[in-house]
Write an enzyme that holds these catalytic residues in place. Structure first.
Site, PDB file in Angstrom:
ATOM      1  N   CYS B 152      -1.637  -0.439   2.671  1.00  0.00           N
ATOM      2  CA  CYS B 152      -1.778  -1.839   2.236  1.00  0.00           C
ATOM      3  C   CYS B 152      -0.469  -2.472   1.772  1.00  0.00           C
ATOM      4  O   CYS B 152      -0.433  -3.660   1.466  1.00  0.00           O
ATOM      5  CB  CYS B 152      -2.831  -1.919   1.151  1.00  0.00           C
ATOM      6  SG  CYS B 152      -4.336  -1.079   1.668  1.00  0.00           S
ATOM      7  N   HIS B 285      -1.746  -7.938  -6.318  1.00  0.00           N
ATOM      8  CA  HIS B 285      -2.417  -7.182  -5.260  1.00  0.00           C
ATOM      9  C   HIS B 285      -3.925  -7.398  -5.420  1.00  0.00           C
ATOM     10  O   HIS B 285      -4.606  -7.736  -4.474  1.00  0.00           O
ATOM     11  CB  HIS B 285      -2.027  -5.709  -5.334  1.00  0.00           C
ATOM     12  CG  HIS B 285      -2.550  -4.894  -4.205  1.00  0.00           C
ATOM     13  ND1 HIS B 285      -2.318  -5.222  -2.891  1.00  0.00           N
ATOM     14  CD2 HIS B 285      -3.303  -3.761  -4.178  1.00  0.00           C
ATOM     15  CE1 HIS B 285      -2.917  -4.334  -2.103  1.00  0.00           C
ATOM     16  NE2 HIS B 285      -3.519  -3.442  -2.858  1.00  0.00           N
ATOM     17  N   HIS B 320      -9.551  -8.189   1.643  1.00  0.00           N
ATOM     18  CA  HIS B 320      -8.342  -7.358   1.653  1.00  0.00           C
ATOM     19  C   HIS B 320      -7.963  -7.105   3.105  1.00  0.00           C
ATOM     20  O   HIS B 320      -8.661  -6.402   3.826  1.00  0.00           O
ATOM     21  CB  HIS B 320      -8.606  -6.057   0.905  1.00  0.00           C
ATOM     22  CG  HIS B 320      -7.358  -5.237   0.708  1.00  0.00           C
ATOM     23  ND1 HIS B 320      -6.110  -5.664   1.104  1.00  0.00           N
ATOM     24  CD2 HIS B 320      -7.173  -4.021   0.137  1.00  0.00           C
ATOM     25  CE1 HIS B 320      -5.215  -4.745   0.808  1.00  0.00           C
ATOM     26  NE2 HIS B 320      -5.828  -3.737   0.216  1.00  0.00           N
TER      27      HIS B 320
END
Lengths: 308, 391, 84
Positions: B152, B285, B320
């Protein structure tokens, strides 16, 4: 300059923790197998139980490198072409065969490319820069170039390596997507690079990558001349996918020794470094990685000058 | 030497270009809804509704490829629009992805498992590196191509490597970012980790249960001061800071105190030559998993002390998007810089008890925003931070 | 109950790849997690959920419920016998 402080490989050759890998090096045959050390000596059993071959190899060679140098790595850069294939395939089988919502997560967790570098940082408790590059047959070279850049930026102990693992599925792609006559193999080579010479015998002078078709010979000549070298001055060429046999005094096709995995040029660096041990009159070695015809990686390795 | 941003492009479930994304952000409209594919229909996902074939047609792409590559081509083309290739400007592409061409190779592999004949040529799309080569080909870039795969944080790390390569003089201009298309592999993978929220995700909320996945791509174009003189491009932002550090705590979980997060945020501030007090907005994040948001909150508190600047996670908008998230959020960050936007953290109601941190709740424009810090954290404890500054 | 515990131990060894252990190495009341016991972690906790589902048809939707259940072979066996 980028000095090779230490280098370790686990491959289908007897190459791990050897003084000089050329002592045992021989062309691979079709029935080749990975020569693994006893991983329990390097990885805690609690961690080992989950790890596939590529992770075992990567962590073990990294640990062996860390044991040989006193400084903690301040950068870790890893290249892998296809990553953790065993776990990827395992999870693909799981999602296609297990019905219901509850799936075993371990293979998924370990399937991402940066599991290798991540596990190395975990194992070494290393908080430094940690990068994973993947660019098909130039995966090692792009990781190496990141490592060299780290040294230019002032890092002093840089771990650079590459790892790939073979799975039987690859055999299905031979002749269509993968053109090779070599056996599919697994391998990991990691090295510690530093701007200081220390006990090293050789250094990487330069590495360059090309991403288009082009005249390989012209590119090589230009690369060498910009590094004050020429084809005639090379003492050894280690190559894949090209043929400069007639143009140099000594020549090996490195996939004959590594087998086919796309980051095998890292193992060629190991071959180059150790070549200097026995061949005291050799000064310069070029690695030509033309494993994929539309890409070219060139790495020039030189013996360190002896100080008067 | 300054690193300038001279282009940006984005596609996600909230919009298929920068303009559409801005409209969605402004109207506080999420792109997350009940999935439409057989493997997403039971979940809330930030899915792009077009099929691969439709996307290739709509965006007049020259190649049929995996979803990851197609989304990457679309966003990278938007970022590179108005730029021209020129032998005097050495141009590279560095792209992040976590799954590469899995969305198509998993279909072929399923045929193989079922004993049916699988189309072997599909597997050419599988390697993550091939994804980037296809995107580079669409733009005509062949000087340098590289793929970062750190889960990620991949896009953030691509941005960082691009900046470093410009600074070292290896390239003059570089397209950087990331892309990930949704695949059954990813959906099942995160499902196996039991970190999905069946409802809309709630980053930084006490009641958060987990994440919603999304797909998309985001790229920016970086140029040096010297290149700008040649290209004549108008900079839209400055990339002033970057850092990557390793949490070295656990393969999937973040350390409770946010050690790696603290290192990467401090590292980026040091590269930028800025103090924590200079940061006007943090794009966190903020995945909405119990573990990430708590750990990141602690990291933010460690770095910013009692003066935490306005912060939010935009993942309640897009889901996400994994390797793409750092690229998509860099584009959002540039929008925020240039319009003084504070982006809201949708679905937030109640601060995490342990930290008391309250993110930005409503969209507003016209704020004074000079410096933005953007976090991206990946599996394996791979923590990255970039800082974008107003020109 | 003792049969259940013995089966459980074998299943734990298989599910978690604890190849170096035999059922005899796992005490009924020894902690499974943490440094004091087998040293298992949060990934293993998810594997326990898989084990309960595939071997006993018991579904745990929220991994945080696992903490109490997975303390030891005793607590696991208790939970299984009450919920099967």
């Amino acid at each position: 300059m980028y000095f090779i402080q230490h280098i370790e490989s686990i491959t289908h050759q007897d190459s791990f923790q050897k003084k000089n890998i050329w002592d045992e090096l021989k062309p691979l045959t079709a029935d080749t197998g990975l020569i693994s050390p006893d991983y329990k000596n390097y990885i805690p059993v609690a961690a080992l139980r989950r790890l596939s071959t590529i992770l075992r190899m990567g962590i073990t060679v990294s640990k062996a490198c860390q044991e040989k140098v006193s400084h903690e790595f301040d950068s870790i850069s890893v290249g892998t072409a296809l990553g953790c294939l065993t776990d990827t395939e395992k999870f693909l089988v799981t999602i296609n065969t297990v019905s219901g919502d509850i799936l075993s997560p371990t293979a998924f967790i370990q399937s991402t490319h940066n599991t290798i570098s991540g596990q190395i940082s975990l194992d070494l408790k290393n908080h430094a820069y940690n990068m994973t590059h993947t660019q098909n047959a130039l995966s090692f070279e792009v990781a190496l170039k990141d490592g060299l850049l780290c040294i230019d930026e002032g890092k002093s102990s840089v771990l650079v390596g590459a790892a790939d693992e073979a799975i039987p599925f690859l055999e299905r792609l031979r002749g269509s997507l993968i053109e090779t006559s070599h056996p599919f193999t697994s391998g990991a080579t990691f090295m510690v690079l530093s701007g200081k010479k220390g006990e090293s015998i050789s250094h990487i002078q330069a590495c360059e990558v090309f991403f288009s078709e082009g005249n390989t010979e012209n590119r090589i000549e230009k690369f060498l001349s910009s590094n004050n070298c020429s084809l005639q001055e090379l003492d050894l060429v280690l190559e894949a996918g090209s043929d400069f046999k007639s143009k140099t005094s000594a020549h090996y096709s490195f996939p004959d020794y590594s087998g086919y995995y796309q980051s095998a040029s890292a193992f060629a660096v190991h071959m180059a470094n150790d070549w200097f041990i026995e061949n005291s009159d050799s000064e310069a070695i070029l690695i030509i990685n033309n494993m994929e015809s539309n890409k070219l990686g060139l790495t020039l390795i030189r013996r360190n000058e002896v100080e008067a | 030497m300054r690193i300038y941003v001279t282009g940006y492009g984005v596609i996600s479930s909230i919009g298929e270009n920068v303009e559409e994304s801005l409209l969605a952000l402004r109207s506080e409209k999420t792109g997350i809804k009940q999935g439409q594919k057989t493997y997403t229909e039971r979940f809330k996902v930030g899915e792009i509704s077009w099929t691969n074939e439709e996307l290739v047609q709509r965006f007049q792409l020259t190649q049929d490829a995996s979803r990851t590559a197609i989304l990457g081509m679309i966003a990278a083309k938007e970022a590179f629009r108005g730029h021209s290739l020129n032998p005097g400007i050495r141009t590279g592409l560095i792209s992040g992805t976590s799954v590469g061409g899995m969305d198509v190779s998993e279909i072929a592999y399923k045929d193989f498992l079922n004993g049916e004949s699988d189309d072997l040529s599909i597997y050419r799309n599988h390697p993550s590196g091939s994804t980037s080569e296809q995107i580079a080909k669409e733009l005509g870039i062949d000087e340098y191509v590289n793929t970062i795969s750190t889960a990620c944080s991949s896009a953030a790390n691509s941005i960082m490597l691009g900046a470093r390569m410009l600074l070292s003089g290896q390239l003059d201009r570089v397209v950087v970012g990331g892309t990930d298309g949704l695949s059954q592999f990813t959906i099942s993978g995160f499902r196996s980790l039991m970190i999905f929220d069946d409802e809309w995700c709630r980053p930084f909320d006490e009641t958060r249960k987990g994440l919603n996945l999304g797909e998309g791509a985001g790229y920016i174009v970086l140029e040096t001061e010297e290149t700008i003189k040649k290209s004549g491009k108008e900079p839209i932002a400055i990339l002033s800071g970057w850092s990557n550090a390793s949490d070295a705590y656990h393969q999937t979980a973040s350390s409770p105190e946010g050690f790696g997060a603290t290192l990467s945020m401090k590292g980026a501030l040091a590269v930028a030559g800025l103090n924590p007090g200079d940061i006007d907005y943090i794009n966190a994040h903020g995945t909405a998993t119990p573990n990430n948001d708590l750990s990141e909150s602690h990291g933010i508190k460690t770095v910013f002390g009692s003066a935490v600047p306005p912060f939010s996670s935009t993942k309640a908008y897009t889901g996400h998007t994994l390797a793409a998230s750092g690229g998509i959020e860099a584009v959002f960050g540039i929008l925020a810089l240039n319009r003084g936007i504070l982006l809201p953290n949708l679905n937030f109601k109640q601060a995490i008890e342990e930290t008391g941190l309250v993110p930005v709740k409503n969209y507003s424009e016209g704020n004074t925003i000079k410096h933005i810090l953007s976090n991206s954290f990946g599996f394996g404890g791979n923590n990255s931070t970039i800082i974008l500054s107003k020109v | 109950m003792s049969d259940l515990k013995e089966n459980l131990k074998a299943q734990i060894i298989e599910q978690l790849n604890l190849e170096d252990l035999t059922p005899a190495d796992i005490q009924d009341d020894a902690p499974l997690f943490g440094d004091q016991g087998l040293g298992l972690d949060s990934i293993d906790a998810l594997e326990f959920i898989v084990l309960l589902d595939s071997n006993y048809g018991i579904k745990i939707a929220d991994p945080s419920e696992g903490k109490e259940i997975f303390q030891s072979v005793n607590t696991l066996a208790d939970y299984i016998s009450k919920n099967q």
